[in-house]
Design a protein around this motif. Structure first.
Motif, PDB file in Angstrom:
ATOM      1  N   TYR A  70     -22.052  -1.656 -43.668  1.00 21.26           N
ATOM      2  CA  TYR A  70     -22.101  -2.733 -42.684  1.00 21.26           C
ATOM      3  C   TYR A  70     -22.801  -3.991 -43.182  1.00 21.26           C
ATOM      4  CZ  TYR A  70     -21.583   1.548 -39.934  1.00 21.26           C
ATOM      5  OH  TYR A  70     -21.184   2.772 -39.448  1.00 21.26           O
TER       6      TYR A  70
ATOM      7  N   VAL B 121      -6.396   6.740 -39.863  1.00 26.33           N
ATOM      8  CA  VAL B 121      -7.599   7.551 -39.628  1.00 26.33           C
ATOM      9  C   VAL B 121      -7.290   8.551 -38.521  1.00 26.33           C
ATOM     10  CG1 VAL B 121      -9.968   7.506 -38.713  1.00 26.33           C
ATOM     11  CG2 VAL B 121      -9.269   5.832 -40.436  1.00 26.33           C
TER      12      VAL B 121
ATOM     13  N   GLU C 260      -9.286  11.179 -36.188  1.00 24.70           N
ATOM     14  CA  GLU C 260     -10.658  11.564 -35.827  1.00 24.70           C
ATOM     15  C   GLU C 260     -10.647  12.737 -34.847  1.00 24.70           C
ATOM     16  OE1 GLU C 260     -13.325   8.363 -34.820  1.00 24.70           O
ATOM     17  OE2 GLU C 260     -14.876   9.740 -34.104  1.00 24.70           O
TER      18      GLU C 260
HETATM   19  O1  KIV Z   1     -16.310   2.744 -36.480  1.00 23.88           O
HETATM   20  C1  KIV Z   1     -16.245   3.674 -37.312  1.00 23.88           C
HETATM   21  O2  KIV Z   1     -17.186   3.931 -38.075  1.00 23.88           O
HETATM   22  C2  KIV Z   1     -15.022   4.471 -37.338  1.00 23.88           C
HETATM   23  C3  KIV Z   1     -15.030   5.719 -38.157  1.00 23.88           C
HETATM   24  C4  KIV Z   1     -15.813   6.757 -37.466  1.00 23.88           C
HETATM   25  C5  KIV Z   1     -13.663   6.171 -38.498  1.00 23.88           C
HETATM   26  O3  KIV Z   1     -14.065   4.126 -36.716  1.00 23.88           O
END
Ligand code: KIV
Length: 299
Positions: free
Chosen positions: A37, A193, A195
Motif C-alpha cells: 500500500y 481473483v 476469494e
Molecule cells: O483488497 C484486497 O486486499 C483484496 C484481496 C483480499 C484480494 O481484494
C-alpha cells in the motif's frame, strides 16, 4: 537518513507483462501476488520477487484503521497506489477500484479507471462482482485498461452476501460462480481473483479459463495466490481468517524496536557521539561568542 534520495533508488528492472502471467499459467508455474500500500512495502515486495502487487482497498482496514473496505475513496486509492508504484519496478501493479467508483454506470467506471491509471501509473485495475460487473469490465477494457476481476466473497458487498463467509458451497452457487468467471473472461478480464471459494470449485474454474486465477482462501488449484501484506507478515494481530498463514512476526519486531528506541531516548543513550554532527573548533568559539553577546541581559 531514510529521507535521503540515495536510499530511495533501486536498480532498474524489466517490468513483467500480462503475457508473462499467461505463460506461467500455461507452464504451471504458480503466480505470487501480495498486497502492498505504500513505497516501502511496494519495494520490499518487489525485492522479494513477487509477480504482482495488489494495492487493495483492504488498506481501508489494514492502514486506515476502518472497519470495512466500503469507506475507501478513489482519492485514498490514488495516494496509496502512486506511492506503491514508485516502489515496485518489476511486478505488475493492480489497484482496487473502491466501492462507489464503478457501481453507478459504465461511464463512471471508465472515468474512474482512467483516473486510477493516469494518476498512479498502475498496470491494471480490479473490480469486485460477477454478473453486475461484466459490462463494467467490458467498458474499462474497451477504454484500453487491463482489468482484474474479483468474485466469490467480495468484501465491498459482504453485507449482501451474509457477512464474511465462504461462497459457492452449494452446487447451485458454485455453478453461478463458474458462470460469472466465464462471463468476466469473455468480457476481457485479464486476471481473476477468487476469494473464499471451496477448493474443488476454484480448481475447476481455473481449468476452464485461459486467464490466470489468483486465490485467497480458494485452495491450491488456482494459478496463483494472494495474501494481505499485514496478515502474512504478522503486523495484523487478533482474529485472522482461516486462509491466512503468518510468515513473520513483524509486529513484535517493530514494537520491540520502538520500545528500545524509547528506552534509549529516556536514558540518554541515544543519540550517541556517532549520531551527532560536529563543527570546526574556531567556528564553535565564534558561535559561542556571538551567542553569549546576543543573549538577553538580565533587567
Ligand atoms: O483488497 C484486497 O486486499 C483484496 C484481496 C483480499 C484480494 O481484494
Amino acid at each position: 537518513m531514510s529521507t535521503h534520495p540515495a536510499s530511495t533508488t533501486s536498480p532498474a528492472q524489466a517490468k513483467l507483462s500480462l503475457l508473462a502471467l499467461r505463460e506461467k499459467k500455461r507452464s504451471g508455474e504458480r503466480i505470487v501476488m501480495v498486497t502492498a500500500y505504500d513505497f516501502p512495502s511496494g519495494r520490499l515486495a518487489d525485492e522479494a520477487g513477487v509477480d504482482t502487487i495488489l494495492v487493495g482497498d483492504s488498506a481501508a482496514m489494514t492502514v486506515l484503521g476502518l472497519d470495512s473496505t466500503v469507506p475507501a475513496t478513489l482519492d485514498d486509492m490514488i495516494v496509496l497506489g502512486r506511492a506503491t508504484v514508485r516502489g515496485a519496478r518489476r511486478p505488475i501493479v493492480v489497484v482496487d477500484m473502491p466501492f462507489g467508483s464503478y457501481q453507478v454506470s459504465d461511464e463512471d467506471a471508465v472515468r474512474n479507471a482512467i483516473r486510477l491509471v493516469k494518476e498512479t501509473g498502475c498496470d491494471m485495475v480490479k473490480v469486485e462482482g460477477g454478473t453486475t460487473t461484466v459490462s463494467r469490465v467490458r467498458a474499462i477494457v474497451q477504454a484500453g485498461i487491463a482489468v482484474c476481476a474479483h468474485i466469490g466473497l467480495t468484501p465491498q458487498s459482504a453485507t449482501l452476501l451474509g457477512g464474511y463467509r465462504a461462497q459457492g458451497r452449494s452446487a447451485t452457487e458454485a455453478v453461478s460462480i463458474l458462470d460469472q468467471a466465464r462471463a468476466l473472461e469473455a468480457a476481457g478480464a485479464s486476471l481473476l481473483v477468487l476469494e473464499c471459494v471451496p477448493s474443488p470449485v476454484s480448481a475447476r474454474i481455473t481449468q476452464q479459463l485461459t486467464i490466470p486465477t489468483i486465490g485467497i482462501g480458494a485452495g491450491p488449484g488456482c494459478d496463483g495466490q494472494v495474501l494481505v501484506y499485514h496478515d502474512l507478515l504478522g503486523i495484523t494481530e487478533g482474529h485472522r481468517p482461516r486462509f491466512v498463514k503468518v510468515y513473520a512476526s513483524a509486529a513484535e519486531t517493530m514494537r520491540a524496536g520502538i520500545a528500545a528506541y524509547a528506552a534509549e531516548v529516556r536514558s540518554g543513550a541515544y543519540p550517541a557521539p556517532e549520531h551527532e554532527y560536529s563543527m570546526p573548533d574556531d567556528e564553535l568559539r565564534l558561535f559561542e561568542q556571538a551567542a553569549s553577546g546576543s543573549a538577553p541581559q538580565p533587567a
